[in-house]
Design a protein around this motif. Structure first.
Motif, PDB file in Angstrom:
ATOM      1  N   GLU A 121      45.443  43.640 -51.265  1.00  0.00           N
ATOM      2  CA  GLU A 121      45.924  42.842 -50.141  1.00  0.00           C
ATOM      3  C   GLU A 121      47.253  43.397 -49.628  1.00  0.00           C
ATOM      4  O   GLU A 121      48.261  43.391 -50.334  1.00  0.00           O
ATOM      5  N   LEU A 122      47.256  43.892 -48.379  1.00  0.00           N
ATOM      6  CA  LEU A 122      48.456  44.468 -47.781  1.00  0.00           C
ATOM      7  C   LEU A 122      48.847  43.760 -46.483  1.00  0.00           C
ATOM      8  O   LEU A 122      49.718  44.231 -45.754  1.00  0.00           O
ATOM      9  N   THR A 123      48.211  42.641 -46.199  1.00  0.00           N
ATOM     10  CA  THR A 123      48.440  41.983 -44.907  1.00  0.00           C
ATOM     11  C   THR A 123      49.851  41.422 -44.761  1.00  0.00           C
ATOM     12  O   THR A 123      50.290  41.159 -43.636  1.00  0.00           O
ATOM     13  N   ALA A 124      50.564  41.251 -45.877  1.00  0.00           N
ATOM     14  CA  ALA A 124      51.932  40.728 -45.788  1.00  0.00           C
ATOM     15  C   ALA A 124      52.936  41.803 -45.363  1.00  0.00           C
ATOM     16  O   ALA A 124      54.075  41.488 -45.001  1.00  0.00           O
ATOM     17  N   LEU A 125      52.524  43.076 -45.391  1.00  0.00           N
ATOM     18  CA  LEU A 125      53.425  44.172 -45.023  1.00  0.00           C
ATOM     19  C   LEU A 125      53.416  44.395 -43.520  1.00  0.00           C
ATOM     20  O   LEU A 125      52.463  44.031 -42.822  1.00  0.00           O
ATOM     21  N   ALA A 126      54.474  45.030 -43.049  1.00  0.00           N
ATOM     22  CA  ALA A 126      54.503  45.453 -41.649  1.00  0.00           C
ATOM     23  C   ALA A 126      53.391  46.484 -41.427  1.00  0.00           C
ATOM     24  O   ALA A 126      53.006  47.200 -42.360  1.00  0.00           O
ATOM     25  N   PRO A 127      52.851  46.576 -40.211  1.00  0.00           N
ATOM     26  CA  PRO A 127      51.701  47.460 -39.974  1.00  0.00           C
ATOM     27  C   PRO A 127      51.892  48.893 -40.462  1.00  0.00           C
ATOM     28  O   PRO A 127      51.016  49.455 -41.116  1.00  0.00           O
ATOM     29  N   ASP A 128      53.054  49.507 -40.147  1.00  0.00           N
ATOM     30  CA  ASP A 128      53.271  50.888 -40.576  1.00  0.00           C
ATOM     31  C   ASP A 128      53.344  50.991 -42.098  1.00  0.00           C
ATOM     32  O   ASP A 128      52.783  51.918 -42.700  1.00  0.00           O
ATOM     33  N   ALA A 129      54.013  50.040 -42.740  1.00  0.00           N
ATOM     34  CA  ALA A 129      54.123  50.053 -44.199  1.00  0.00           C
ATOM     35  C   ALA A 129      52.766  49.816 -44.841  1.00  0.00           C
ATOM     36  O   ALA A 129      52.436  50.437 -45.869  1.00  0.00           O
ATOM     37  N   ALA A 130      51.970  48.933 -44.238  1.00  0.00           N
ATOM     38  CA  ALA A 130      50.632  48.668 -44.775  1.00  0.00           C
ATOM     39  C   ALA A 130      49.766  49.922 -44.712  1.00  0.00           C
ATOM     40  O   ALA A 130      49.043  50.244 -45.659  1.00  0.00           O
ATOM     41  N   ARG A 131      49.862  50.654 -43.616  1.00  0.00           N
ATOM     42  CA  ARG A 131      49.043  51.864 -43.484  1.00  0.00           C
ATOM     43  C   ARG A 131      49.497  52.944 -44.472  1.00  0.00           C
ATOM     44  O   ARG A 131      48.669  53.621 -45.074  1.00  0.00           O
ATOM     45  N   ARG A 132      50.806  53.091 -44.637  1.00  0.00           N
ATOM     46  CA  ARG A 132      51.293  54.096 -45.598  1.00  0.00           C
ATOM     47  C   ARG A 132      50.835  53.741 -47.013  1.00  0.00           C
ATOM     48  O   ARG A 132      50.397  54.609 -47.765  1.00  0.00           O
ATOM     49  N   ARG A 133      50.955  52.464 -47.366  1.00  0.00           N
ATOM     50  CA  ARG A 133      50.527  52.048 -48.701  1.00  0.00           C
ATOM     51  C   ARG A 133      49.018  52.198 -48.864  1.00  0.00           C
ATOM     52  O   ARG A 133      48.541  52.617 -49.922  1.00  0.00           O
ATOM     53  N   ALA A 134      48.265  51.911 -47.821  1.00  0.00           N
ATOM     54  CA  ALA A 134      46.814  52.057 -47.878  1.00  0.00           C
ATOM     55  C   ALA A 134      46.415  53.515 -48.112  1.00  0.00           C
ATOM     56  O   ALA A 134      45.484  53.806 -48.866  1.00  0.00           O
ATOM     57  N   GLU A 135      47.135  54.431 -47.460  1.00  0.00           N
ATOM     58  CA  GLU A 135      46.851  55.856 -47.666  1.00  0.00           C
ATOM     59  C   GLU A 135      47.066  56.246 -49.128  1.00  0.00           C
ATOM     60  O   GLU A 135      46.276  56.988 -49.707  1.00  0.00           O
ATOM     61  N   VAL A 136      48.132  55.734 -49.726  1.00  0.00           N
ATOM     62  CA  VAL A 136      48.423  56.037 -51.130  1.00  0.00           C
ATOM     63  C   VAL A 136      47.329  55.485 -52.038  1.00  0.00           C
ATOM     64  O   VAL A 136      46.825  56.172 -52.932  1.00  0.00           O
ATOM     65  N   VAL A 137      46.956  54.229 -51.820  1.00  0.00           N
ATOM     66  CA  VAL A 137      45.925  53.605 -52.652  1.00  0.00           C
ATOM     67  C   VAL A 137      44.599  54.351 -52.509  1.00  0.00           C
ATOM     68  O   VAL A 137      43.902  54.620 -53.503  1.00  0.00           O
ATOM     69  N   CYS A 138      44.259  54.695 -51.284  1.00  0.00           N
ATOM     70  CA  CYS A 138      43.014  55.422 -51.025  1.00  0.00           C
ATOM     71  C   CYS A 138      43.007  56.759 -51.762  1.00  0.00           C
ATOM     72  O   CYS A 138      42.029  57.108 -52.433  1.00  0.00           O
ATOM     73  N   GLN A 139      44.110  57.510 -51.660  1.00  0.00           N
ATOM     74  CA  GLN A 139      44.175  58.814 -52.318  1.00  0.00           C
ATOM     75  C   GLN A 139      44.115  58.679 -53.828  1.00  0.00           C
ATOM     76  O   GLN A 139      43.477  59.492 -54.515  1.00  0.00           O
ATOM     77  N   GLU A 140      44.754  57.650 -54.383  1.00  0.00           N
ATOM     78  CA  GLU A 140      44.707  57.446 -55.834  1.00  0.00           C
ATOM     79  C   GLU A 140      43.284  57.156 -56.299  1.00  0.00           C
ATOM     80  O   GLU A 140      42.851  57.650 -57.347  1.00  0.00           O
ATOM     81  N   LEU A 141      42.550  56.362 -55.532  1.00  0.00           N
ATOM     82  CA  LEU A 141      41.169  56.052 -55.896  1.00  0.00           C
ATOM     83  C   LEU A 141      40.301  57.307 -55.902  1.00  0.00           C
ATOM     84  O   LEU A 141      39.471  57.503 -56.794  1.00  0.00           O
ATOM     85  N   VAL A 142      40.506  58.162 -54.895  1.00  0.00           N
ATOM     86  CA  VAL A 142      39.671  59.357 -54.773  1.00  0.00           C
ATOM     87  C   VAL A 142      40.081  60.427 -55.780  1.00  0.00           C
ATOM     88  O   VAL A 142      39.227  61.160 -56.302  1.00  0.00           O
ATOM     89  N   ALA A 143      41.362  60.521 -56.088  1.00  0.00           N
ATOM     90  CA  ALA A 143      41.869  61.603 -56.939  1.00  0.00           C
ATOM     91  C   ALA A 143      41.821  61.283 -58.426  1.00  0.00           C
ATOM     92  O   ALA A 143      42.188  62.130 -59.246  1.00  0.00           O
TER      93      ALA A 143
END
Length: 506
Positions: free
Chosen positions: A144-166
């Motif tokens: 859940e990242l909806t509490a973050l500002a849009p730019d911060a949510a997207r940056r955090r989402a990129e990190v989470v996505c990469q961790e899942l794949v890597a």
């Protein structure tokens, strides 16, 4: 029906069992119910009740050998410094009204439906074995990242996505699939789906996305997913079927073809790298994306029609010519995955069926590009006619002294894998949602150059995965720009002398 056959029948037909004391309950789709099922459940009631008391993670429904393709992936991945390089990652960007419960049910239903998604693979007495465990529902993980500002949510989402794949799988203990839903904002989510390559190839991913759409739609409308009839075949069925496919005379004849086809030509390339090979490679890889625009695609397709060959043969011939000019080696061997969805019964099986064919293209033996295209087409068709597990081909080369790295080792040095992914379709239609699907690289490589082309609505999308230890980003972009340029030039002058064809690299 034996107990093992009954357990496999329950798994294939999604029959769920529960036990209360000495009472056995079952929940089966209408198509799977009937007197025969009831009789079998009564016959094995005691054994089934004891089976239900075993830890959920150890309830085995069947086991089988590995197919040659599965074994090849496992052997090579085990030698890899970065096993996550064998992860297949997808990010589905979902915009609109998402029914999370329906998505959860559809994903859970896919795991229940396909043996490959519940397999544990390990050596058993020296031989590889796949154990298929009973389905166990696991809630869809939600970040859940909806509490973050849009730019911060997207940056955090990129990190989470990469961790899942890597994150590497441990196939002996982990299911070869993981997924998570990342909620960035109201009406905007990412579904990240990661599969180990031992459980899928391009066609299998296409099947899973198609079925995910069906499961989501029916779960949304009716409360539970309905995929239609059970999967016709499983990875275990294919592995057992494959066991009797090559008698000794067929094997000898086909190995003789590969010995003659590959001859004494080089299997690896000496390219003009930007940096020398480090003593301890980092294994880090980067991806260069490029596009073959519509006019060039049209020229490729026109030449393919004129020569009576596939687009794959045309694009492979141009790639071989590019690397011949870069390396100064007139003979180029491309490792070309073949979808291998034959016989038709296995067309939609979720597993890895693709087989890598080493196709040797002798650029010095062709006077024109049209001749080079014909040579590539002949090599592809002959390779399919003489299909064998890739490991057997390399094992023969090792036995002949060509490669001392191991019994089924790939060639030492830089190799080139080239895939024209005509069976890979990531389009998915989900009601009330706009969906964009992106491949997510793991960021680590397989000690090879991997080039893939995927037909799009207009042109052809392509990417080059390359080791950052050896190749700079600018060089990768220049090579692929040169490839597109050479492809256009070669198709426009296919009957001109090969030496007269010029590209941006020469």
């Amino acid at each position: 029906m034996t107990l093992d056959e009954l357990l496999e029948h329950l798994a294939v037909h999604d029959v769920r069992l529960t036990g209360t004391g000495d009472v056995l309950h079952y929940d089966a789709p209408a198509a799977a119910s009937g007197p025969e099922l009831v009789a079998a459940l009564r016959s094995y009631k005691g054994e089934l009740l004891r089976w239900l008391t075993a830890p959920a993670d150890e309830r085995e429904v069947t086991r089988a050998p590995l197919s040659a393709q599965q074994e090849r992936v496992m052997e090579v991945a085990a030698r890899s410094a970065h096993p996550a390089s064998w992860n297949v990652g997808l990010r589905m960007e979902l915009v609109g009204e998402l029914d999370v419960a329906a998505l959860d049910a559809a994903l859970d239903g896919l795991v229940a439906r396909h043996h490959a998604l519940r397999a544990r693979l390990a050596r058993d007495g020296g031989a590889w074995t796949q154990r298929i465990l009973a389905h166990r529902s696991v809630p869809l993980p939600i970040v859940e990242l909806t509490a973050l500002a849009p730019d911060a949510a997207r940056r955090r989402a990129e990190v989470v996505c990469q961790e899942l794949v890597a994150t590497a799988f441990t196939p002996a203990h982990d299911a070869p699939v993981r997924y998570a839903l990342i909620r960035l904002a109201p009406g905007e989510s990412w579904l990240v789906l990661v599969l180990h390559h031992v459980a899928c190839d391009g066609r299998a991913v296409t099947v899973l996305l198609r079925e995910l759409a069906v499961g989501y739609r029916t779960a949304r409308d009716h409360g539970s997913p309905d995929f239609g009839p059970p999967a016709a075949t499983q990875c275990t069925d294919y592995a057992r079927w494959q066991q009797g496919q090559w008698d000794e005379s067929t094997r000898r004849r086909r190995l003789a073809y590969w010995a003659e086809h590959l001859g004494d030509g080089p299997l690896a390339l000496e390219l003009p790298f930007d940096r020398p090979a480090p003593r301890q490679p980092s294994g880090q890889a980067a991806t260069c994306r490029f596009e073959i625009p519509r006019p060039v695609r049209s020229a490729v397709e026109a030449l393919a029609r004129d020569r009576g060959v596939t687009v794959t043969a045309v694009t492979a011939a141009a790639l071989a010519l590019l690397f011949a000019r870069l390396s100064g080696q007139p003979d180029i061997t491309l490792s070309m995955p073949y979808a291998n969805r034959s016989p038709q019964a296995y067309e939609d099986t979720v597993t890895v069926l693709a087989t890598a064919l080493p196709v040797r293209i002798r650029t010095g033996a062709a006077a024109t590009f049209a001749q080079l295209v014909g040579q590539a087409a002949d090599g592809l068709f002959a390779g399919i006619d003489n299909l064998l597990p890739t490991a057997w081909i390399y094992q023969q080369l090792a036995t002949a002294g060509r490669d001392a790295a191991g019994r089924d080792a790939a060639p030492a040095g830089m190799t080139v894998s080239f895939a024209f992914q005509s069976t890979f379709d990531t389009r998915i239609d989900l009601p009330d949602l706009t969906v964009q699907v992106h491949e997510v690289p793991a960021g680590v490589g397989r000690t090879a150059l991997i080039i893939a082309l995927v037909p799009g609505p207009d042109g052809i999308d392509g990417y080059l995965e390359y080791p950052v230890d050896r190749i700079a980003d600018g060089t990768a972009r220049r090579w692929m720009a040169g490839y597109v340029d050479l492809l256009a030039t070669a198709c426009g002058g296919a009957h001109h002398p090969l030496a007269d064809l010029r590209g941006s690299l020469v």
